[in-house]
Design a protein around this motif. Structure first.
Motif, PDB file in Angstrom:
ATOM      1  N   PRO A 162       0.796  -1.235   0.000  1.00  0.00           N
ATOM      2  CA  PRO A 162       0.000   0.000   0.000  1.00  0.00           C
ATOM      3  C   PRO A 162       0.823   1.276   0.000  1.00  0.00           C
ATOM      4  CG  PRO A 162      -0.908  -1.591   1.548  1.00  0.00           C
ATOM      5  CD  PRO A 162       0.404  -2.141   1.091  1.00  0.00           C
ATOM      6  N   GLU A 163       2.034   1.237   0.549  1.00  0.00           N
ATOM      7  CA  GLU A 163       2.848   2.450   0.602  1.00  0.00           C
ATOM      8  C   GLU A 163       3.313   2.909  -0.781  1.00  0.00           C
ATOM      9  OE1 GLU A 163       5.627  -1.113   1.192  1.00  0.00           O
ATOM     10  OE2 GLU A 163       3.621  -0.476   1.847  1.00  0.00           O
ATOM     11  N   LEU A 165       1.264   3.096  -3.399  1.00  0.00           N
ATOM     12  CA  LEU A 165       0.094   3.503  -4.176  1.00  0.00           C
ATOM     13  C   LEU A 165      -0.174   5.006  -4.241  1.00  0.00           C
ATOM     14  CD1 LEU A 165      -2.418   0.715  -3.047  1.00  0.00           C
ATOM     15  CD2 LEU A 165      -0.952   0.746  -5.074  1.00  0.00           C
ATOM     16  N   LYS A 193      -7.402  -7.659  -0.202  1.00  0.00           N
ATOM     17  CA  LYS A 193      -6.543  -6.746   0.541  1.00  0.00           C
ATOM     18  C   LYS A 193      -6.084  -5.569  -0.316  1.00  0.00           C
ATOM     19  CE  LYS A 193      -3.618  -8.340   3.518  1.00  0.00           C
ATOM     20  NZ  LYS A 193      -2.468  -9.064   4.126  1.00  0.00           N
ATOM     21  N   ALA A 194      -5.691  -5.839  -1.547  1.00  0.00           N
ATOM     22  CA  ALA A 194      -5.237  -4.759  -2.434  1.00  0.00           C
ATOM     23  C   ALA A 194      -6.386  -3.830  -2.800  1.00  0.00           C
ATOM     24  CB  ALA A 194      -4.602  -5.342  -3.700  1.00  0.00           C
ATOM     25  N   ALA A 197      -6.905  -1.465   0.048  1.00  0.00           N
ATOM     26  CA  ALA A 197      -5.840  -0.459   0.057  1.00  0.00           C
ATOM     27  C   ALA A 197      -6.076   0.603  -1.008  1.00  0.00           C
ATOM     28  CB  ALA A 197      -4.484  -1.134  -0.144  1.00  0.00           C
ATOM     29  N   CYS A 198      -6.496   0.185  -2.197  1.00  0.00           N
ATOM     30  CA  CYS A 198      -6.745   1.144  -3.289  1.00  0.00           C
ATOM     31  C   CYS A 198      -7.915   2.065  -2.953  1.00  0.00           C
ATOM     32  CB  CYS A 198      -7.008   0.398  -4.594  1.00  0.00           C
ATOM     33  SG  CYS A 198      -5.558  -0.339  -5.356  1.00  0.00           S
ATOM     34  N   GLN A 200      -9.092   2.832   0.044  1.00  0.00           N
ATOM     35  CA  GLN A 200      -8.690   3.732   1.127  1.00  0.00           C
ATOM     36  C   GLN A 200      -7.823   4.873   0.607  1.00  0.00           C
ATOM     37  OE1 GLN A 200      -6.785   1.093   3.923  1.00  0.00           O
ATOM     38  NE2 GLN A 200      -8.689   0.676   5.044  1.00  0.00           N
ATOM     39  N   THR A 201      -6.883   4.542  -0.276  1.00  0.00           N
ATOM     40  CA  THR A 201      -6.010   5.574  -0.850  1.00  0.00           C
ATOM     41  C   THR A 201      -6.817   6.556  -1.681  1.00  0.00           C
ATOM     42  OG1 THR A 201      -4.157   4.015  -0.926  1.00  0.00           O
ATOM     43  CG2 THR A 201      -3.980   5.984  -2.299  1.00  0.00           C
TER      44      THR A 201
END
Length: 422
Positions: A162-163, A165, A193-194, A197-198, A200-201
């Motif tokens: 995630p870091e 993205l 999970k990915a 993360a996407c 949330q970003t």
């Protein structure tokens, strides 16, 4: 590669001028870094702002910039209170000019999974319609040069980290997520999970529209891990605070080439099931066209829509169509549905066979007589499209076979691929 590289050669229409981007007059955004003098300084995570708060936010920002600052310390403290934001505003709004920063155009698009079967078609269509397309691609030995050749830009990132993205989302208005796990990859890591993360970003960066591809009837078959993940991502996206569009897909025409058309030409055996499952296949170029229509139209915001082809087909009907157009009889080996169920029951007891069991579970649903189809009248109305714009499976396969058989005739080859290469 003449047999398999069919869609890469198909025309996509005349590319639009990059200087005449549609919709650019509607929306811009403001990107304000936390520290204007230190670009490398750590920035606060952004938080999305709704339309009802835009005017008040712009007014307060304008007042803050107009207020005199007496000391260097107070200026530094004032800057520290300003979080990183991407806010869509009206291009003609005075507040958009007053706050300064980098404008976020409505035609700025990030495509995740841009090298895949569907993702690359979305990239080509978006470029043809004048969008500025950025593609998130994983670092690899063979970079996605074809995306840059088309006119897109690429940003390296790893969906499982995630870091990596946030940099790809800066200055983006619309995100189209076409990524999914490859056979050799961990489905849970990529398709759940990915995705979290996407999303949330994207929400923290103030993305204005998030388009997600799901599977038809995923909410009805949660016993299948992949379909359960798709349904869960849909629910997660709905509560993210962003404008979203979920496009549920029934099936693509492209895999039918390698699955049925090429074996018929090569006179190789085919594998099928003895079920009555029917699928309304769509050409990925038509899916890309519908995706761009959904991005343009406000009517498609916060909607879950199923995209289906004009007609649904069983496996037997697809094979018969390939036999007719290819001028050859197929050797079909049928796999009983009970055999798939028994194999899945055996493989799910062992950790090292878990991925195989998950895929067999999906195959079991596909072979259970379910109809993956949906009425499209309302969807066409929402997208501002007409049913006549959608390619039928007969048209798609006829185009493929006519081109391949013509090529075989030109080189004096036979219907087998091994003879063609001779």
């Amino acid at each position: 590669e003449e047999f398999r590289d069919f869609d890469h050669q198909r025309p996509h229409g005349r590319p639009a001028s990059r200087n005449s981007s549609p919709g650019s007059e509607h929306t811009v955004g403001v990107f304000r870094p936390r520290d204007h003098h230190r670009p490398s300084a750590r920035r606060d995570r952004a938080r999305p702002i709704g339309n009802s708060q835009m005017a008040a936010t712009a007014l307060s920002a304008q007042s803050a910039y107009a207020a005199p600052v007496a000391t260097r310390a107070s200026r530094r403290a004032s800057r520290a209170r300003a979080p990183l934001r991407c806010v869509a505003e009206d291009a003609e709004s005075p507040s958009a000019v007053a706050t300064g920063g980098t404008p976020v155009r409505k035609t700025s698009m990030l495509v995740i999974g841009a090298t895949g079967t569907l993702g690359r078609q979305v990239v080509r269509r978006a470029l043809d319609e004048g969008y500025d397309v950025r593609c998130l691609v994983r670092p690899r030995q063979n970079p996605a040069d074809f995306l840059r050749d088309w006119g897109a830009t690429t940003v390296s990132g790893d969906l499982t980290k995630p870091e990596t993205l946030p940099a790809a989302f800066v200055g983006i208005h619309t995100v189209v997520d076409a990524s999914t796990a490859r056979p050799e990859e961990d489905t849970y890591a990529i398709d759940w999970k990915a995705k979290v993360a996407c999303i949330q970003t994207a929400a923290s960066m103030g993305i204005q529209r998030y388009v997600f591809y799901s599977i038809d009837k995923c909410d009805q078959h949660k016993e299948v891990p992949l379909m359960n993940m798709k349904a869960s991502v849909e629910e997660y996206l709905k509560v993210s605070g962003m404008n979203y569009t979920v496009l549920r897909l029934c099936g693509f025409m492209q895999p039918l080439i390698s699955g049925y058309a090429v074996p018929v030409l090569e006179e190789q055996p085919l594998w099928g099931t003895d079920d009555d499952t029917r699928t309304a296949y769509l050409d990925t170029q038509d899916v890309a066209k519908m995706t761009l229509a959904a991005c343009r139209r406000d009517e498609a915001a916060n909607k879950v829509m199923t995209l289906a082809g004009p007609k649904s087909y069983s496996v037997r009907e697809v094979i018969a169509l390939c036999e007719k157009l290819g001028g050859a009889d197929a050797q079909v080996n049928k796999v009983p549905v009970l055999a798939l169920k028994a194999t899945r029951a055996l493989t799910r007891f062992f950790q090292w066979t878990a991925p195989a069991s998950d895929r067999l579970a999906f195959a079991e649903v596909l072979a259970s007589g379910v109809k993956f189809e949906a009425p499209m009248d309302e969807t066409y109305e929402i997208l501002g499209m007409d049913a006549s714009e959608t390619t039928s499976l007969e048209q798609y396969l006829e185009e493929y076979f006519s081109k391949i058989l013509k090529k075989l005739k030109e080189v004096g080859g036979q219907s087998r691929q091994k003879d063609f290469y001779l």
